[in-house]
Design a protein around this motif. Structure first.
Motif, PDB file in Angstrom:
ATOM      1  N   LYS A 294      -7.466  -1.594   5.768  1.00 30.83           N
ATOM      2  CA  LYS A 294      -6.244  -1.285   4.999  1.00 30.83           C
ATOM      3  C   LYS A 294      -5.781   0.140   5.275  1.00 30.83           C
ATOM      4  N   THR A 295      -6.746   1.065   5.323  1.00 30.44           N
ATOM      5  CA  THR A 295      -6.410   2.462   5.606  1.00 30.44           C
ATOM      6  C   THR A 295      -5.759   2.579   6.978  1.00 30.44           C
TER       7      THR A 295
ATOM      8  N   VAL B 150       2.700   3.844  22.185  1.00 33.76           N
ATOM      9  CA  VAL B 150       1.645   3.206  21.371  1.00 33.76           C
ATOM     10  C   VAL B 150       1.293   1.773  21.736  1.00 33.76           C
TER      11      VAL B 150
ATOM     12  N   LEU C 278       0.842  -1.203   0.000  1.00 35.69           N
ATOM     13  CA  LEU C 278       0.000   0.000   0.000  1.00 35.69           C
ATOM     14  C   LEU C 278       0.869   1.242   0.000  1.00 35.69           C
ATOM     15  N   GLY C 279       0.337   2.304  -0.582  1.00 34.55           N
ATOM     16  CA  GLY C 279       0.973   3.611  -0.468  1.00 34.55           C
ATOM     17  C   GLY C 279       2.226   3.765  -1.329  1.00 34.55           C
ATOM     18  N   GLU C 280       2.800   4.946  -1.234  1.00 31.55           N
ATOM     19  CA  GLU C 280       4.040   5.242  -1.958  1.00 31.55           C
ATOM     20  C   GLU C 280       5.225   4.553  -1.278  1.00 31.55           C
ATOM     21  N   THR C 281       6.318   4.446  -2.009  1.00 33.03           N
ATOM     22  CA  THR C 281       7.546   3.906  -1.441  1.00 33.03           C
ATOM     23  C   THR C 281       8.153   4.940  -0.493  1.00 33.03           C
ATOM     24  N   GLN C 282       8.510   4.495   0.691  1.00 31.28           N
ATOM     25  CA  GLN C 282       9.083   5.399   1.696  1.00 31.28           C
ATOM     26  C   GLN C 282      10.595   5.168   1.719  1.00 31.28           C
TER      27      GLN C 282
ATOM     28  N   LEU D  69      -2.133   1.234   6.764  1.00 30.87           N
ATOM     29  CA  LEU D  69      -1.217   2.190   6.132  1.00 30.87           C
ATOM     30  C   LEU D  69      -0.892   3.324   7.110  1.00 30.87           C
ATOM     31  N   GLU D  70      -1.937   3.807   7.764  1.00 33.37           N
ATOM     32  CA  GLU D  70      -1.778   4.889   8.735  1.00 33.37           C
ATOM     33  C   GLU D  70      -0.829   4.476   9.871  1.00 33.37           C
TER      34      GLU D  70
ATOM     35  N   LEU E  71       8.647   7.255   7.625  1.00 38.93           N
ATOM     36  CA  LEU E  71       9.806   8.160   7.604  1.00 38.93           C
ATOM     37  C   LEU E  71       9.899   8.988   8.891  1.00 38.93           C
ATOM     38  N   ALA E  72       8.730   9.261   9.506  1.00 39.39           N
ATOM     39  CA  ALA E  72       8.744   9.896  10.831  1.00 39.39           C
ATOM     40  C   ALA E  72       8.211   8.900  11.851  1.00 39.39           C
ATOM     41  N   GLY E  73       8.496   7.624  11.630  1.00 37.88           N
ATOM     42  CA  GLY E  73       7.930   6.561  12.466  1.00 37.88           C
ATOM     43  C   GLY E  73       8.489   6.575  13.876  1.00 37.88           C
TER      44      GLY E  73
ATOM     45  N   CYS F 122       2.807   4.036   8.830  1.00 42.17           N
ATOM     46  CA  CYS F 122       3.465   5.345   8.718  1.00 42.17           C
ATOM     47  C   CYS F 122       3.784   5.911  10.103  1.00 42.17           C
ATOM     48  N   LEU F 123       2.896   5.690  11.064  1.00 44.26           N
ATOM     49  CA  LEU F 123       3.112   6.200  12.424  1.00 44.26           C
ATOM     50  C   LEU F 123       4.265   5.482  13.128  1.00 44.26           C
TER      51      LEU F 123
END
Lengths: 175, 274
Positions: B168-169, B45, B8-12, B172-173, B181-183, B176-177
């Motif tokens: 899925k959303t 988290v 999913l999503g763009e390549t990070q 992805l969210e 890249l700012a994980g 990313c969290l």
């Protein structure tokens, strides 16, 4: 976004909001995170989306559940990130890094609501980390600032990072 | 699930000043770095137990997971509770509902052990040399070496195609969290890996051995599983196999000299009933 209104907002609004941008940068440079959080509206939406870089002729459909994000934060999540930074366990920030933010290209644009302005700006972030590692990140920001009583508070920020490959090992800093 | 998985999503993409083996080692077997390196993120988290791992590493449940190695340098680190893959989701409820609704389908297809214990659990899979995927935390990653001491790390979120779009959303969210890249987790690792690389360049350090002796001599066969297996996620069993495989490649003059092995492979009949 074209954003060229017929008349600019009052000069005192432009001054106040520009001052707020500079103040915000200084607070973050000094790791005064509580001071920064106090400049945010309760319903802040703070976002940095992942951007695609495709050939101009590429007509691929958008990705099914979106591109993903680098930041997609409300006030609670920003506080959570601040709590993490303050936890004493974030080794990449200890010793503290030297971070300096320069804000430029500020455009304050009037909105229909008198107590709101759209603000475009460019951020250059200079980070000196570890021993001799220096990284410069640039980003464009489109903000919504809202006048609440005497203060202007940040209500939304949409950030575009100008790096398709992040040239650093973390993004522990706010933009 | 039968529908398979998709990215999913763009390549990070991110540049890290590290030798490519260190991030692989970090994920292939290093369960105990969580409670130290990621203490800040875990306290932010974590919503469920992951084999007893906690901030400060004051305890661990070695029966709760497996370190599996022995197939040409490929490795698995797996919890056995069927849910802990979602331990680092602040709100795992929608995904736990998905797991519950589909558990029987997976058991029918893959058997009791894989369906009940592995599917949904935190599973770190390493395909030697530089590909890692983590069902559960749901990321898929390739490390591209860019010369000595530098890599480009490419990450995607990964979800099962049978999941609802809302799930899925959320995946992805959360990817990313946590490891974006700012994980919250990922942003702890980069400087540690760079520091390990930098320190190893020192004249004295370069003469020292890599010390990966944890749980040495405590591995073997387990009923129903392939591979040479050590207990728990806290072990250096997988790291040893990783470096062993790397050494086998480095020592070989030709591809024919690179050994092929699959320790304790399951018979067709065992695989059927696993």
């Amino acid at each position: 976004m074209l954003d060229r209104p017929l008349s600019p907002p009052p000069v005192e609004v432009i001054v106040a909001v520009t001052q707020a941008l500079h103040c915000e940068a200084r607070l973050l440079d000094n790791e005064d995170f509580d001071g920064w959080l106090a400049m945010l509206n309760e319903d802040i939406c703070y976002r940095m989306e992942l951007k695609s870089r495709r050939f101009r002729a590429d007509r691929s459909p958008p990705l099914p559940v979106g591109p993903g994000v680098i930041f997609n934060e409300d006030l609670g999540r920003l506080k959570l990130r601040v709590d993490r930074l303050k936890s004493g366990f974030v080794w990449a920030e200890d010793p503290p890094n030297f971070i300096r933010r320069a804000i430029s290209n500020v455009e304050v644009v009037a909105r229909p609501a008198e107590n709101e302005v759209r603000v475009h700006s460019v951020l250059i972030m200079h980070r000196n980390r570890i021993d001799g590692t220096t990284r410069v990140l640039t980003a464009a920001r489109t903000d919504l600032w809202r006048g609440e009583g005497q203060a202007w508070l940040l209500a939304a920020r949409d950030i575009v990072l100008d790096h398709s490959v992040l040239p650093d090992s973390n993004l522990n800093a706010f933009f | 699930m039968p529908g398979g998985s998709a990215l999913l999503g763009e390549t990070q993409k991110m540049v890290l000043g590290t030798n490519w083996k260190l991030p692989v080692e970090n994920v292939c077997g290093d369960g105990y770095h969580l409670g130290w390196a990621h203490a800040g993120a875990m306290s932010a988290v974590q919503s469920m137990d992951l084999t007893g791992l906690n901030v400060g590493n004051s305890g661990v449940d070695l029966d709760g997971g497996l370190s599996v190695a022995g197939m040409n340098g490929h490795m698995v680190l797996s919890a056995l509770d069927g849910v802990s893959g979602y331990a680092f989701y602040p709100d795992p409820k929608p995904i736990l509902e998905y797991l519950e609704a589909n558990r029987q389908t997976v058991i029918d297809r893959l058997g009791e052990v894989r369906g009940k214990q592995v599917w949904g659990a935190q599973v770190n899979i390493t395909i030697f040399p530089n590909l890692q995927l983590l069902p559960g935390l749901n990321w898929f990653r390739v490390y591209h070496p860019k010369g000595p001491g530098q890599i480009e790390q490419w990450t995607w979120a990964m979800a099962e195609n049978d999941m609802l779009e809302a799930v899925k959303t959320q995946i992805l969210e959360n990817q990313c969290l946590t490891v974006g890249l700012a994980g919250l987790f990922d942003n702890d690792d980069g400087d540690n890996l760079a520091a390990c690389t930098e320190q190893s360049r020192g004249w004295r350090t370069a003469q020292m051995d890599v010390y990966t002796n944890m749980a040495l001599g405590r591995s073997g066969k387990r009923e129903g599983f392939p591979g040479d297996i050590a207990a728990g996620l806290v072990s250096e069993h997988n790291q040893r196999y990783f470096y062993r495989r790397w050494q086998e490649h480095m020592m070989a003059e030709t591809w024919a000299e690179v050994p092929t092995y699959n320790i304790n492979s399951l018979t067709a009949q065992e695989a059927e009933h696993a």
